[in-house]
Scaffold this active site. Structure first.
Site, PDB file in Angstrom:
ATOM      1  N   GLY A   1       0.816  -1.206   0.000  1.00 21.02           N
ATOM      2  CA  GLY A   1       0.000   0.000   0.000  1.00 21.02           C
ATOM      3  C   GLY A   1       0.848   1.252   0.000  1.00 21.02           C
ATOM      4  O   GLY A   1       2.084   1.205  -0.030  1.00 21.02           O
TER       5      GLY A   1
ATOM      6  N   GLY B   1       0.499   5.608   1.439  1.00 16.58           N
ATOM      7  CA  GLY B   1      -0.273   6.622   2.135  1.00 16.58           C
ATOM      8  C   GLY B   1       0.324   7.991   1.913  1.00 16.58           C
ATOM      9  O   GLY B   1       1.251   8.181   1.118  1.00 16.58           O
ATOM     10  N   GLY B   2      -0.217   8.962   2.648  1.00 21.69           N
ATOM     11  CA  GLY B   2       0.262  10.323   2.492  1.00 21.69           C
ATOM     12  C   GLY B   2       1.694  10.502   2.951  1.00 21.69           C
ATOM     13  O   GLY B   2       2.343  11.467   2.583  1.00 21.69           O
ATOM     14  N   PHE B   3       2.205   9.566   3.770  1.00 21.75           N
ATOM     15  CA  PHE B   3       3.554   9.712   4.298  1.00 21.75           C
ATOM     16  C   PHE B   3       4.560   8.795   3.614  1.00 21.75           C
ATOM     17  O   PHE B   3       5.733   8.830   3.914  1.00 21.75           O
ATOM     18  CB  PHE B   3       3.558   9.430   5.804  1.00 21.75           C
ATOM     19  CG  PHE B   3       2.739  10.420   6.579  1.00 21.75           C
ATOM     20  CD1 PHE B   3       3.174  11.714   6.750  1.00 21.75           C
ATOM     21  CD2 PHE B   3       1.518  10.062   7.109  1.00 21.75           C
ATOM     22  CE1 PHE B   3       2.426  12.627   7.456  1.00 21.75           C
ATOM     23  CE2 PHE B   3       0.759  10.962   7.813  1.00 21.75           C
ATOM     24  CZ  PHE B   3       1.209  12.255   7.988  1.00 21.75           C
ATOM     25  N   GLY B   4       4.125   7.920   2.728  1.00 25.70           N
ATOM     26  CA  GLY B   4       5.065   7.068   2.029  1.00 25.70           C
ATOM     27  C   GLY B   4       4.481   5.700   1.716  1.00 25.70           C
ATOM     28  O   GLY B   4       3.309   5.423   1.991  1.00 25.70           O
TER      29      GLY B   4
ATOM     30  N   LYS C   1       6.840   1.097   6.962  1.00 24.65           N
ATOM     31  CA  LYS C   1       6.298   2.333   6.394  1.00 24.65           C
ATOM     32  C   LYS C   1       7.461   3.268   6.101  1.00 24.65           C
ATOM     33  O   LYS C   1       8.123   3.774   7.009  1.00 24.65           O
ATOM     34  CB  LYS C   1       5.301   2.989   7.351  1.00 24.65           C
ATOM     35  CG  LYS C   1       4.721   4.288   6.812  1.00 24.65           C
ATOM     36  CD  LYS C   1       3.807   4.951   7.818  1.00 24.65           C
ATOM     37  CE  LYS C   1       2.500   4.219   7.939  1.00 24.65           C
ATOM     38  NZ  LYS C   1       1.653   4.371   6.718  1.00 24.65           N
TER      39      LYS C   1
ATOM     40  N   ASP D   1      -4.269  13.550  11.869  1.00 24.67           N
ATOM     41  CA  ASP D   1      -4.731  12.986  10.594  1.00 24.67           C
ATOM     42  C   ASP D   1      -5.584  11.753  10.855  1.00 24.67           C
ATOM     43  O   ASP D   1      -5.439  10.729  10.199  1.00 24.67           O
ATOM     44  CB  ASP D   1      -3.542  12.645   9.696  1.00 24.67           C
ATOM     45  CG  ASP D   1      -3.961  12.440   8.242  1.00 24.67           C
ATOM     46  OD1 ASP D   1      -5.032  12.948   7.860  1.00 24.67           O
ATOM     47  OD2 ASP D   1      -3.229  11.774   7.493  1.00 24.67           O
TER      48      ASP D   1
END
Length: 426
Positions: free
Chosen positions: A24, A26-29, A46, A146
């Site tokens: 997957g 996300g907004g952070f990596g 992550k 968030d």
């Protein structure tokens, strides 16, 4: 902080990990799954995106994310430094966390296309509140900034655990990120408090997370995404004016305690941040609501797990099985193979027939078991099998089953008469 001993977080590198698989982003990596060879368990990695190109901010802030532990907060094992198994990639940094195999609340709501059963929905609301209350009572308090369905993960028992907490300080400001990428971060924008959208001098507080929790409760209760389909610029404009997700979609008479949860939800997203409850107030309310439905929890979890397992096979409905016309001209197929070919042995008692090169010995015996070699073929693929049941996943695909006449093995007798053999026996 006086009286507290802070140990440096464990640094985990590629020499302790194997079998990297991207699962997957996300907004952070990006997020990878890997197996820790020494621990013998799968973990989640992550990778973090940060603007200064250094890992100093990650090392500095990561200590805040290792304080204590809570069953409703994702467990972080250490820092990651490596190339996720690809030597040509630059050195990257991130976090090594426990793996949550059932995905996120966002994925669950999308799969169910409806709210979860009430016992499970009320437990989610309570567990998320417990996790956030824990983070807010750390010293110093750890703000999430968030909180949304994508950042609430589920384990095998569908227990909810909060992730990405504090990453806004490790990587980059969530509010600033949302302003720079409204179109990409529409989901995050929908969960941001009005004060964050009104002023560039906005200072985050505990009440900011409480507002996001209120919108998150609406998503769990309705099974929908707030402001779905609305233009992000319009959402940014209307939230500070008092607009909220549509409460008329909720029928409070559906089950006991739902009206109390809706009232809590409205208090959480109050326009005035000072009037919003604390997470301790939220937990006290959700605990009472969950207790009303706790007896039905096991059946609710079991029902949802069956639906999740059934979703894996949902694509079978699109499989078409047809007999290949005898005069059909088979188009040329280009095989695209990456790396070594995977091998899969057939089950005992079954034989897979695959295309082979002519044998140098005409009288060579066919082995009782063969190995199926798999290749990736652009534009479709063909599988010939005998005495097996074939399953093909995907949309707009077809499977051609060719019935071939049975051939007698050259070593077999021409005829077997069981009655004569029985008479010859003494």
């Amino acid at each position: 902080m006086a009286g507290q001993v802070c140990f440096p977080p464990l640094v985990i590198r590629d020499d302790s990990l194997k079998c990297f698989v991207k699962i997957g982003a996300g907004g952070f990596g990006q997020i990878y799954r890997a197996k820790h060879m020494k621990w013998g368990m799968d973990v989640a990695i992550k990778l973090l995106i940060y603007k200064d190109g250094s890992t100093s901010s990650i090392h500095k802030e990561a200590n805040l994310m290792f304080q204590g532990g809570n069953p409703n907060v994702i467990r972080i094992f250490g820092l990651y430094e490596g190339r996720v198994g690809e030597l040509q990639l630059p050195l990257q940094s991130g976090l090594v966390m426990e793996l949550m195999p059932k995905g996120s609340v966002a994925g669950l709501l999308q799969t169910l296309a409806a709210p979860p059963p009430w016992p499970l929905a009320f437990r989610m609301a309570h567990q998320i509140g417990l996790g956030m209350n824990f983070l807010h009572h750390l010293t110093p308090p750890l703000l999430h900034l968030d909180l949304k369905p994508n950042n609430v993960l589920l384990n095998d028992s569908l227990d909810a655990k909060i992730t990405d907490f504090g990453l806004s300080r490790v990587a980059q400001s969530v509010s600033k990120c949302a302003r720079e990428r409204d179109e990409d971060e529409g989901g995050t924008l929908s969960y941001m408090p009005p004060e964050a959208l009104q002023s560039i001098n906005y200072k985050a507080s505990k009440a900011s997370d409480v507002y996001s929790y209120g919108v998150l409760l609406w998503s769990i209760i309705t099974g929908k995404e707030p402001y779905d389909g609305a233009v992000s610029s319009l959402v940014r404009f209307r939230i500070p004016l008092g607009d909220r997700p549509d409460v008329t979609l909720i029928d409070c008479g559906q089950t006991e305690g739902l009206e109390d949860l809706v009232n809590l939800m409205k208090r959480c997203w109050d326009q005035d941040a000072n009037k919003r409850p604390t997470f301790l107030n939220c937990v006290n309310a959700t605990e009472k609501i969950f207790e009303l439905h706790q007896r039905g929890l096991s059946d609710a979890v079991w029902d949802v797990l069956k639906q999740l397992e059934g979703d894996i096979c949902s694509s079978l409905k699109s499989v078409q099985i047809s007999r290949k016309p005898q005069n059909e001209v088979r188009p040329p197929v280009l095989s695209c193979v990456t790396g070594s070919l995977p091998k899969q042995e057939t089950a005992a008692g079954y034989t897979n027939t695959v295309k082979k090169e002519p044998s140098p010995r005409p009288d060579a015996l066919t082995p009782p078991r063969t190995t199926q070699r798999q290749t990736s073929t652009p534009g479709g693929f063909y599988i010939n099998m005998s005495n097996v049941v074939g399953v093909q996943f995907g949309n707009n695909n077809s499977m051609n089953i060719v019935q071939k006449p049975r051939q007698r093995h050259r070593t077999a007798p021409s005829r077997v008469n069981t009655s004569e053999n029985a008479q010859k026996k003494p």
